[in-house]
Design an enzyme around this catalytic site. Structure first.
Site, mmCIF file in Angstrom:
data_model
loop_
_atom_site.group_PDB
_atom_site.id
_atom_site.type_symbol
_atom_site.label_atom_id
_atom_site.label_comp_id
_atom_site.label_asym_id
_atom_site.label_seq_id
_atom_site.Cartn_x
_atom_site.Cartn_y
_atom_site.Cartn_z
ATOM 1 N N GLY A 59 52.606 -11.188 54.534
ATOM 2 C CA GLY A 59 51.519 -10.564 55.274
ATOM 3 C C GLY A 59 51.844 -10.356 56.743
ATOM 4 O O GLY A 59 52.689 -11.039 57.311
ATOM 5 N N CYS A 73 54.184 -7.531 77.571
ATOM 6 C CA CYS A 73 53.360 -8.629 77.075
ATOM 7 C C CYS A 73 51.958 -8.160 76.724
ATOM 8 O O CYS A 73 51.321 -8.666 75.799
ATOM 9 C CB CYS A 73 53.314 -9.761 78.095
ATOM 10 S SG CYS A 73 52.703 -9.255 79.722
ATOM 11 N N HIS A 231 51.119 -12.090 83.752
ATOM 12 C CA HIS A 231 51.398 -12.170 82.326
ATOM 13 C C HIS A 231 50.088 -12.049 81.557
ATOM 14 O O HIS A 231 49.011 -12.362 82.071
ATOM 15 C CB HIS A 231 52.083 -13.508 82.024
ATOM 16 C CG HIS A 231 52.764 -13.565 80.691
ATOM 17 N ND1 HIS A 231 53.607 -12.589 80.228
ATOM 18 C CD2 HIS A 231 52.719 -14.528 79.713
ATOM 19 C CE1 HIS A 231 54.068 -12.938 79.038
ATOM 20 N NE2 HIS A 231 53.535 -14.115 78.694
ATOM 21 N N ASN A 255 50.728 -17.296 74.023
ATOM 22 C CA ASN A 255 51.696 -16.622 74.887
ATOM 23 C C ASN A 255 52.520 -15.668 74.016
ATOM 24 O O ASN A 255 53.123 -16.104 73.031
ATOM 25 C CB ASN A 255 52.606 -17.671 75.534
ATOM 26 C CG ASN A 255 53.567 -17.074 76.544
ATOM 27 O OD1 ASN A 255 53.839 -15.878 76.539
ATOM 28 N ND2 ASN A 255 54.099 -17.918 77.419
ATOM 29 N N GLU A 261 53.899 -23.054 77.032
ATOM 30 C CA GLU A 261 52.504 -23.392 76.806
ATOM 31 C C GLU A 261 51.861 -24.095 78.000
ATOM 32 O O GLU A 261 52.537 -24.678 78.845
ATOM 33 C CB GLU A 261 52.387 -24.296 75.567
ATOM 34 C CG GLU A 261 52.911 -23.653 74.292
ATOM 35 C CD GLU A 261 52.758 -24.555 73.085
ATOM 36 O OE1 GLU A 261 52.170 -25.649 73.229
ATOM 37 O OE2 GLU A 261 53.216 -24.171 71.989
ATOM 38 N N ASP A 550 37.007 52.634 81.360
ATOM 39 C CA ASP A 550 37.438 53.572 80.308
ATOM 40 C C ASP A 550 36.644 53.298 79.028
ATOM 41 O O ASP A 550 37.137 52.674 78.085
ATOM 42 C CB ASP A 550 38.935 53.419 80.063
ATOM 43 C CG ASP A 550 39.455 54.408 79.023
ATOM 44 O OD1 ASP A 550 38.724 55.374 78.703
ATOM 45 O OD2 ASP A 550 40.581 54.189 78.518
ATOM 46 N N THR A 586 46.316 34.735 100.422
ATOM 47 C CA THR A 586 46.016 33.947 99.228
ATOM 48 C C THR A 586 44.686 33.232 99.438
ATOM 49 O O THR A 586 44.233 33.068 100.571
ATOM 50 C CB THR A 586 47.092 32.881 98.937
ATOM 51 O OG1 THR A 586 47.081 31.897 99.978
ATOM 52 C CG2 THR A 586 48.479 33.511 98.814
ATOM 53 N N GLU A 591 38.246 28.307 98.173
ATOM 54 C CA GLU A 591 37.974 29.633 98.734
ATOM 55 C C GLU A 591 37.609 30.620 97.632
ATOM 56 O O GLU A 591 36.805 31.530 97.836
ATOM 57 C CB GLU A 591 39.185 30.123 99.518
ATOM 58 C CG GLU A 591 39.478 29.312 100.776
ATOM 59 C CD GLU A 591 40.828 29.637 101.394
ATOM 60 O OE1 GLU A 591 41.005 29.365 102.591
ATOM 61 O OE2 GLU A 591 41.717 30.145 100.662
#
Length: 664
Positions: A59, A73, A231, A255, A261, A550, A586, A591
């Site tokens: 499993g 991590c 971590h 961890n 630990e 047109d 431009t 604008e």
């Protein structure tokens, strides 16, 4: 979606053929942002690493996940939390019907949630190794099990490369693994009672959890307590014990290294365990080896960790309902949208003033709570930045949102803005709080009956990003983007011009009409006469202008139509130069917005964005000729829609659609 089934079927038809993923090759490009040379890395398939490779052994378990040389991590901790608490979802992410034995073709698939969609990611099984061992995430207890390494590879591919998943947050990875709703709890600002309540209630509602330790030292440096700075950790489960007559909530923390630990109270072999009644004692804590798992009290967790990271699988866990975790859950209505903050168009930044023009350019979403059987309703709003780790912005995009309530009978027909704010006087209900530098910001609100507007925004204006918005409500609220009016505010009346008439007779064809080429010559000379310069209108612009009037689709115009066109062009050109405050021929996106107003035509932000993308230069600025061309096409499409629509809609087959859009 990937074509996993089709690819595998074709491979199995060819004896010995194994999948080689061209989109994520066994090369440096899959490892790093830049193609760094690393001759010490070898890509190997599992059967080249061990004799009897298995996808899963006994499993898929959280203890299988051990972080390697990659600084991810956060992802490993998130995957471990999922594997420890929700096998059903884990098996959705990691389909279990995969094997190195039956129907093996070197191809594997995984699924991740991405902004409302479950996305299947296919990878080959070539993995980076050094000296014959996997470099990154693996199961060192069962070296012939490979689901962990392949899951990590699929996540790296999803994000672009392995280096792109260095550094991150547990809640972000949990979001990708579940599609839940994330929440962060600042442990320094939370009382012990509040933290205990949050932990116990959300745990019973199947919320997945992790913890983060910050720091000022080097990444993943070990403290005297045995914990590591900068971590991430998984919270695997919790239990309450009676210690010296007091109830103590204990957390089983892991961890992702698979070792290292906590060495304080309730750690392995600590004296606290020996003082418990045998019915409450976790015997394995008395003889546990260093496998990275340890118990600690909620007090010590609060004192040593900086943030609790939550991923709720139930919307109820975001609300006050979590205080009654064992009660009946609600049925929530969900609506989702994707949007974009575009510089100068829809990236107006934060609310600094109700009369700030910039803020109101942000996207707006309106919803209504109209069930009169109750006074108030729960609504959860989740805003996410759609991030691309391969193209990370040079500056983090901090996100948030503002919620306004509209006064009954004073709802605006379009967006709220600085011009109509005083007229409609919406009430500021609440905000998402401090702007969020993380990917998702989710907040629970209790709202009264009425109409509301949500305005997603960034902390800094003109920060470009895409976003994904989710709205969860107790009742059907029917949220929708606020529609903006589109179309002319007044028609330009044509006036006969002797100069245009003279030029028309000069360049007209035998049929007393002009085509786009002849129109080009007319406009060039008219521009020379009017502005003292000839260059300005390209042939393509002249084609667009011609198609605007047109109506016969003949490719030609008569004299009156050319006079009208010149009146249009002259008016648009004058408005353009008025809006061009930098005088560089431009206009930028801000604008451009005022330019449309000068012309007398309303354009909503979605279509303004498309115009900038289609006609703007590399800096998003639009030159004069491009503007004339784009506006003539916009006006032609608007007129076509108005001519052919009924009740604001058009129904067309493919041929009709093409005929109405090709000649504009």
């Amino acid at each position: 979606m990937s074509d996993y089934t089709g690819i595998k079927r074709n491979l199995l038809r060819t004896s010995g053929a194994l999948f080689e993923d061209q989109d994520f090759p066994a090369a440096n490009s899959s490892l790093f942002f830049r193609s760094w040379s690393s001759t010490r890395i070898e890509w190997k398939r599992p059967h080249e690493i061990v004799d009897n490779p298995k996808f899963v052994v006994e499993g898929s378990r959280y203890v299988d996940l051990e972080q390697g040389r990659l600084g991810n991590c956060w992802f490993v901790a998130a995957a471990a939390s999922l594997a420890a608490n929700n096998w059903q979802l884990l098996h959705r992410v990691v389909p279990q019907d995969q094997s190195f034995d039956q129907d093996y073709a070197g191809i594997f698939r995984f699924r991740f949630w991405q902004y409302g969609v479950w996305k299947e990611v296919v990878v080959d099984d070539r993995l980076p190794t050094r000296q014959g061992r996997l470099m990154y995430c693996s199961n060192t207890r069962q070296r012939n099990e490979f689901w962990v390494a392949l899951l990590e590879k699929a996540y790296a591919k999803l994000n672009g490369c392995y280096e792109s998943i260095v550094g991150g947050r547990v809640h972000d990875a949990l979001l990708d693994l579940t599609g839940g709703i994330t929440e962060l709890v600042d442990l320094q600002d939370s009382s012990l009672d509040t933290l205990t309540s949050v932990l116990t209630s959300t745990y019973h509602m199947n919320t997945l959890m992790g913890g983060a330790i910050f720091g000022k030292g080097s990444r993943e440096s070990r403290r005297p307590s045995g914990l590591y700075e900068m971590h991430a950790y998984s919270i695997i489960r919790m239990k309450t014990v009676t210690y010296r007559g007091q109830k103590v909530l204990l957390l089983l923390v892991r961890n992702p290294f698979g070792h290292g630990e906590w060495n304080g109270a309730w750690s392995d072999k600590s004296r606290e365990w020996s003082e418990l009644d045998s019915t409450e004692r976790t015997d394995e804590a008395l003889n546990r080896r260093d496998n990275g798992e340890f118990w600690m009290s909620v007090q010590d967790f609060r004192a040593n960790f900086d943030e609790l990271e939550l991923c709720h699988l139930s919307v109820d866990a975001m609300t006050a309902e979590r205080e009654h975790a064992l009660g009946e859950t609600k049925t929530w209505k969900r609506t989702e949208f994707t949007g974009r903050w575009l510089r100068g168009v829809s990236a107006g930044g934060p609310l600094r003033s109700y009369f700030s023009r910039a803020f109101w350019t942000n996207p707006q979403y309106r919803f209504k709570m109209d069930d009169t059987s109750r006074n108030n309703f729960s609504v959860v709003i989740s805003l996410m930045e759609i991030s691309d780790k391969l193209h990370t912005a040079t500056e983090d995009v901090s996100i948030g949102f503002v919620v306004f309530k509209l006064k009954a009978g004073k709802e605006p027909s379009g967006k709220l803005n600085s011009d109509n704010f005083f007229e409609h006087s919406p009430q500021l209900v609440d905000t998402s709080g401090v702007f969020w530098p993380y990917r998702e910001r989710s907040v629970h609100f209790v709202l009264e009956t009425g109409s509301y507007v949500i305005i997603p925004c960034t902390f800094v204006s003109n920060m470009e990003a895409e976003f994904y918005l989710r709205i969860f409500s107790e009742i059907t609220a029917e949220p929708e983007p606020t529609e903006e009016p589109i179309g002319p505010t007044g028609e330009i009346e044509p006036e006969p011009l002797e100069m245009i008439e003279m030029l028309f007779y000069k360049y007209q064809g035998p049929d007393h009409r002009v085509n786009a080429f002849r129109l080009h010559k007319i406009l060039e000379e008219a521009r020379q006469e009017e502005y003292g310069k000839m260059n300005g209108y390209s042939l393509e612009t002249c084609r667009c202008l011609l198609s605007l009037l047109d109506t016969e689709i003949s490719g030609n115009l008569k004299l009156d139509a050319v006079k009208t066109l010149w009146k249009y062009v002259k008016s648009w050109t004058q408005a353009f130069h008025t809006a061009d405050v930098s005088n560089d021929n431009t206009v930028d996106t801000l604008e451009l917005t005022s330019l449309y107003k000068k012309i007398g035509f309303l354009v909503d932000s979605d279509n303004l964005q498309r115009i900038v993308c289609r006609y703007g230069d590399e800096k998003g600025k639009i030159h004069e000729d491009d503007f004339i061309q784009s506006f003539s096409r916009l006006l032609a499409l608007y007129r076509t829609f108005k001519k052919r629509s009924s009740d604001g809609k058009i129904t067309q087959n493919l041929s009709q659609w093409l005929s109405s859009t090709l000649y504009v």
